[in-house]
Design an enzyme around this catalytic site. Structure first.
Site, PDB file in Angstrom:
ATOM      1  N   GLY A   2       0.811  -1.213   0.000  1.00  0.00           N
ATOM      2  CA  GLY A   2       0.000   0.000   0.000  1.00  0.00           C
ATOM      3  C   GLY A   2       0.844   1.263   0.000  1.00  0.00           C
ATOM      4  N   ASP A  59      16.710  -9.309   2.839  1.00  0.00           N
ATOM      5  CA  ASP A  59      16.533  -8.974   4.247  1.00  0.00           C
ATOM      6  C   ASP A  59      16.996  -7.538   4.450  1.00  0.00           C
ATOM      7  OD1 ASP A  59      16.588  -8.674   6.986  1.00  0.00           O
ATOM      8  OD2 ASP A  59      17.533 -10.617   7.372  1.00  0.00           O
ATOM      9  N   ASP A 100       8.612   0.381   7.451  1.00  0.00           N
ATOM     10  CA  ASP A 100       7.376  -0.080   8.107  1.00  0.00           C
ATOM     11  C   ASP A 100       7.734  -1.412   8.749  1.00  0.00           C
ATOM     12  OD1 ASP A 100       4.860  -0.711   8.932  1.00  0.00           O
ATOM     13  OD2 ASP A 100       3.944  -0.710   6.950  1.00  0.00           O
ATOM     14  N   CYS A 122       2.493  -0.530  13.118  1.00  0.00           N
ATOM     15  CA  CYS A 122       1.058  -0.575  13.429  1.00  0.00           C
ATOM     16  C   CYS A 122       0.876  -1.162  14.830  1.00  0.00           C
ATOM     17  CB  CYS A 122       0.293  -1.371  12.379  1.00  0.00           C
ATOM     18  SG  CYS A 122       0.913  -3.056  12.110  1.00  0.00           S
TER      19      CYS A 122
END
Length: 450
Positions: A268, A310, A325, A378
């Site tokens: 996203g 990685d 993220d 998140c």
């Protein structure tokens, strides 16, 4: 004849093909596998439901039972435990997941009590280890049906009943009692569904009958099959929680910029960066997840350099901006993924925090002088957010925080903390109804390399 007129002995007849039983059987199996193996609920459903060959109604019922069971697992467990004088029997096979699935139907779903009870007892009889407890299960579920109003009233009076203690204690310490209560209550609600438009969000909000949020995301009013909505096939938008769309706004990507999106799948944020015209390198260690990212970009008509590696050890020419993220406990997504509350632990959080530190150090080396490093998770846990960045800045004095502004995120200054970082909480962003309110719990910090 319904279960209200069957003795436990009569209910012992398996009738494996009784209408509704395959769906209940699979729901209990999903609940058991997620709790026992600590695997993600969505992945388990996506793997097992297609294999079962159920029609769309039964497949939807499986998902509804499983999601509801995890969303209200604390309430269900307490209701069962308080009515088992000697606790759940040992070596009882699928006794607990079968009763959990049945109790979810009785307490929270629009399912006739007799169907939930009768089919649960049939299922108990199918499992040799739980069959001897069928009479106990029958009595227990009937009692829960009789006492439903009292059970729900008690749960309403205890907002933390569906939150594990380690999470509730951490949220109280981080945000205070009132905010922690609001977080716990928000997790009981069905989540909203947001999308990000590739361009002209006002137009697509109108075409989709959605709500244009101050941040530019579009909130869908109705639940529909995503692929059947206007603009999906044309690649005009993609599904993305409104809070998850904020970190890229801190980068403000533009044509001519080179941006690295680390841990990029499912893509996203990569799509946001590419849609802004920047040159983006999307990196993830998971080849299967990158296949999904590649497919998403293809549908959207966007391009990116895709690298399977990685991020902790990958090296490249420094970028104008790096977005990390990072893998995290995902406690900010509990409303959408209620299994997270019951499959993650404080030990998982701490293990992931150690990984995040390594990834941040690697991301620092990929950021050019004068460039931006945006870190996000998140997670609602400060160990994976504010504390992580404080420790990073102590290790890397060549970086400094660059405060987020309300103007960058639609004027929602309540989502900016005292450090100038973004900190969204699930109860923020009020809407017309509980389902149309809130967003994921997210943390994002913008750092500049001096």
């Amino acid at each position: 004849m319904t279960s209200r007129h069957r003795s436990p002995e009569q209910a012992a007849e398996p009738e494996s093909h009784a209408p509704g039983l395959p769906a209940r059987r699979l729901a209990a199996h999903v609940i058991d596998e997620v709790l026992r193996a600590r695997v993600a609920l969505d992945e388990t459903l996506d793997r097992l439901v297609p294999e079962a060959g159920l029609d769309s109604a039964d497949a939807g019922l499986v998902r509804a039972i499983a999601v509801t069971a995890f969303r209200r697992l604390g309430t269900i467990r307490q209701a069962l435990d308080e009515r088992l004088d000697r606790g759940s029997p040992r070596r009882s096979g699928l006794f607990e997941p079968i009763l959990t699935a049945a109790a979810a139907q009785i307490l929270f779903l629009d399912v006739p009590d007799h169907a939930a009870v009768d089919l649960a007892i049939r299922h108990l009889h199918e499992d040799p280890r739980s069959a001897r407890y069928a009479a106990l299960g029958n009595a227990l579920l009937r009692r829960i049906a009789r006492e439903r109003d009292a059970i729900l009233a008690e749960a309403d009076a205890d907002p933390f009943r569906d939150t594990p203690d380690w999470l509730a204690e951490g949220w109280r310490a981080a945000y205070g009692e009132e905010a922690a209560l609001a977080i716990a209550l928000s997790h009981r609600e069905e989540p909203p569904l947001d999308v990000t438009a590739k361009a002209d969000p006002a137009l697509w909000a109108d075409r989709l009958g959605g709500i244009l949020l101050p941040t530019g995301s579009i909130r869908l009013r109705e639940r529909q099959a995503i692929a059947s909505l206007p603009g999906y096939a044309e690649g005009a938008w993609w599904v993305q929680d409104a809070a998850a769309a904020l970190p890229v706004k801190l980068i403000s990507p533009a044509p001519g910029q080179r941006v690295a999106d680390l841990c990029a799948a499912p893509g996203g944020k990569t799509a946001q960066i590419a849609a802004a015209g920047a040159s983006v390198t999307a990196l993830d260690r998971s080849a299967p997840r990158l296949r999904r990212l590649r497919a998403n970009l293809q549908r959207l008509g966007l391009s990116a350099e895709i690298v399977t590696a990685d991020a902790a050890s990958w090296r490249a020419e420094p970028f104008d901006a790096v977005l990390l993220d990072a893998p995290c406990s995902a406690t900010g997504t509990i409303r959408r993924h209620p299994d997270v509350a019951w499959t993650k632990t404080a030990e998982d959080r701490d293990r992931l925090a150690a990984l995040q530190a390594k990834l941040l150090d690697a991301a620092a080396a990929l950021t050019r002088q004068g460039g931006q490093l945006v870190y996000c998770t998140c997670s609602l846990e400060p160990q994976e957010g504010e504390m992580q960045i404080d420790a990073f800045l102590a290790r890397h004095p060549q970086f400094r925080r660059a405060d987020a502004s309300g103007a960058e995120i639609g004027g929602l200054s309540a989502a900016i903390d005292a450090h100038g970082d973004i900190r969204t909480l699930p109860q923020q962003l009020p809407g017309e109804t509980p389902r149309l309110s809130g967003w994921a719990g997210f943390y994002a910090s913008r750092l500049i390399r001096l």
